[in-house]
Motif scaffolding. Sequence first.
Motif, PDB file in Angstrom:
ATOM      1  N   LEU A  83      26.210 -10.597   1.805  1.00 15.64           N
ATOM      2  CA  LEU A  83      27.250 -10.379   1.634  1.00 15.64           C
ATOM      3  C   LEU A  83      27.823  -8.878   2.062  1.00 15.64           C
ATOM      4  O   LEU A  83      26.887  -7.994   1.819  1.00 15.64           O
ATOM      5  CB  LEU A  83      27.580 -10.406   0.549  1.00 15.64           C
ATOM      6  N   ASP A  84      28.166  -8.729   2.938  1.00 14.65           N
ATOM      7  CA  ASP A  84      28.330  -6.920   4.338  1.00 14.65           C
ATOM      8  C   ASP A  84      30.766  -7.208   3.178  1.00 14.65           C
ATOM      9  O   ASP A  84      31.276  -7.360   3.112  1.00 14.65           O
ATOM     10  CB  ASP A  84      28.808  -7.549   5.187  1.00 14.65           C
ATOM     11  N   GLY A  85      30.115  -5.615   2.532  1.00 13.29           N
ATOM     12  CA  GLY A  85      31.674  -5.526   2.261  1.00 13.29           C
ATOM     13  C   GLY A  85      32.296  -5.802   0.883  1.00 13.29           C
ATOM     14  O   GLY A  85      32.806  -4.863   0.226  1.00 13.29           O
ATOM     15  N   PHE A  86      31.077  -7.142  -0.501  1.00 11.85           N
ATOM     16  CA  PHE A  86      31.316  -7.011  -0.926  1.00 11.85           C
ATOM     17  C   PHE A  86      30.377  -7.120  -2.028  1.00 11.85           C
ATOM     18  O   PHE A  86      29.202  -7.997  -1.757  1.00 11.85           O
ATOM     19  CB  PHE A  86      31.892  -8.169  -1.628  1.00 11.85           C
ATOM     20  N   PRO A  87      30.249  -6.569  -3.512  1.00 17.42           N
ATOM     21  CA  PRO A  87      30.793  -5.838  -4.370  1.00 17.42           C
ATOM     22  C   PRO A  87      31.497  -4.666  -4.179  1.00 17.42           C
ATOM     23  O   PRO A  87      29.870  -3.809  -3.438  1.00 17.42           O
ATOM     24  CB  PRO A  87      30.649  -6.075  -5.736  1.00 17.42           C
ATOM     25  N   ARG A  88      32.024  -3.581  -3.561  1.00 17.46           N
ATOM     26  CA  ARG A  88      32.936  -2.420  -4.318  1.00 17.46           C
ATOM     27  C   ARG A  88      33.101  -1.451  -4.918  1.00 17.46           C
ATOM     28  O   ARG A  88      33.521  -0.365  -4.880  1.00 17.46           O
ATOM     29  CB  ARG A  88      33.850  -2.621  -2.647  1.00 17.46           C
ATOM     30  N   THR A  89      33.202  -2.289  -6.067  1.00 19.32           N
ATOM     31  CA  THR A  89      33.203  -1.333  -7.102  1.00 19.32           C
ATOM     32  C   THR A  89      32.724  -2.261  -8.845  1.00 19.32           C
ATOM     33  O   THR A  89      32.100  -3.324  -8.857  1.00 19.32           O
ATOM     34  CB  THR A  89      34.799  -1.729  -7.461  1.00 19.32           C
ATOM     35  N   LEU A  90      32.290  -1.651  -9.383  1.00 22.56           N
ATOM     36  CA  LEU A  90      31.409  -1.961 -11.266  1.00 22.56           C
ATOM     37  C   LEU A  90      32.220  -3.219 -11.582  1.00 22.56           C
ATOM     38  O   LEU A  90      31.553  -4.082 -11.523  1.00 22.56           O
ATOM     39  CB  LEU A  90      31.077  -0.790 -11.315  1.00 22.56           C
ATOM     40  N   VAL A  91      33.200  -3.080 -11.283  1.00 19.45           N
ATOM     41  CA  VAL A  91      33.552  -3.666 -11.922  1.00 19.45           C
ATOM     42  C   VAL A  91      34.069  -5.518 -11.008  1.00 19.45           C
ATOM     43  O   VAL A  91      33.868  -6.698 -11.540  1.00 19.45           O
ATOM     44  CB  VAL A  91      35.622  -3.818 -12.087  1.00 19.45           C
ATOM     45  N   GLN A  92      33.932  -5.086  -9.714  1.00 18.31           N
ATOM     46  CA  GLN A  92      33.374  -6.194  -8.723  1.00 18.31           C
ATOM     47  C   GLN A  92      31.967  -7.363  -9.102  1.00 18.31           C
ATOM     48  O   GLN A  92      31.956  -8.329  -8.759  1.00 18.31           O
ATOM     49  CB  GLN A  92      33.523  -6.445  -7.404  1.00 18.31           C
ATOM     50  N   ALA A  93      31.063  -5.569  -9.011  1.00 14.83           N
ATOM     51  CA  ALA A  93      29.650  -6.328  -8.898  1.00 14.83           C
ATOM     52  C   ALA A  93      29.540  -7.338 -10.499  1.00 14.83           C
ATOM     53  O   ALA A  93      28.677  -8.115 -10.569  1.00 14.83           O
ATOM     54  CB  ALA A  93      29.071  -5.115  -9.418  1.00 14.83           C
ATOM     55  N   LYS A  94      30.392  -6.738 -11.500  1.00 17.82           N
ATOM     56  CA  LYS A  94      30.212  -7.027 -12.906  1.00 17.82           C
ATOM     57  C   LYS A  94      30.259  -8.621 -12.745  1.00 17.82           C
ATOM     58  O   LYS A  94      30.018  -9.339 -13.716  1.00 17.82           O
ATOM     59  CB  LYS A  94      30.467  -6.288 -13.693  1.00 17.82           C
ATOM     60  N   ALA A  95      32.312  -9.123 -12.542  1.00 20.36           N
ATOM     61  CA  ALA A  95      32.673  -9.900 -12.030  1.00 20.36           C
ATOM     62  C   ALA A  95      31.531 -11.366 -11.432  1.00 20.36           C
ATOM     63  O   ALA A  95      31.619 -12.540 -11.827  1.00 20.36           O
ATOM     64  CB  ALA A  95      33.780  -9.913 -11.670  1.00 20.36           C
TER      65      ALA A  95
END
Length: 214
Positions: A83-95
């Motif tokens: 995965l290159d460029g994702f996640p980019r926020t804590l919300v994305q990482a937790k989801a």
Amino acid sequence: MKLILLGPPGVGKGTQAQLLTKEYKIPQISTGDILRGAIQKGSDLGQKANSYLSKGELVPDDIMLGLIREKLFGDVPLGGYILDGFPRTLVQAKALKTMFQENNDTLDAVLSLEADEKLILKRLSSRRTCRNCKAVYNLITKPPVVSGICDTCSGELYQRNDDKIGTIQNRIAVYKKQTEPLIDYYRAAGILIAIDSSGSPQEVHGFITSQLED
Ligand code: AMP
């Protein structure tokens, strides 16, 4: 193997992802490439994403989560990827963590690529990308054999709009505020591997593979 590449714009995520793709025969999933492709096609996603990319801002989390859910956990299950460029926020990482749990899946490692900011600015402003196969060149360290033409597919090389200086500075500021906290998040999860990304692409690649094999 399922890997995340984390790091500021210009640190070499795309280049390392391409080398890892060859080494481990797993695909690179670059959310930036997917969004640029959608903009080029003029699709719904492209129309929604265009204004964010041109300013160097992040595309809203709900759009990104829909896209990644479909890519990673859609009809065709993927055995491995980078995965290159994702996640980019804590919300994305937790989801993303929740998506992995729901699918009884696990992430193997998060590679955190690090380099000095001056080096990053120099790399980004001299980066050129192939419009066709997305290969990445650098006018200083990895110029194409024929100026403006991709060595691999003869496609046209161009400078991404967001690689122009005003947008670069904003992208770095956005990275520091929204993405850098992910380093601590994944360190706490025990899956972070720090990578000094100041060497040549091959040197960095060698270091990554030795760390992964450890
Ligand atoms: P990249 O090619 O990874 O540098 O991404 C280029 C641009 O695409 C970023 O500056 C964002 O506008 C957008 N983008 C890519 N991935 C994401 C993401 N995970 N979340 C939000 N925006 C993204």
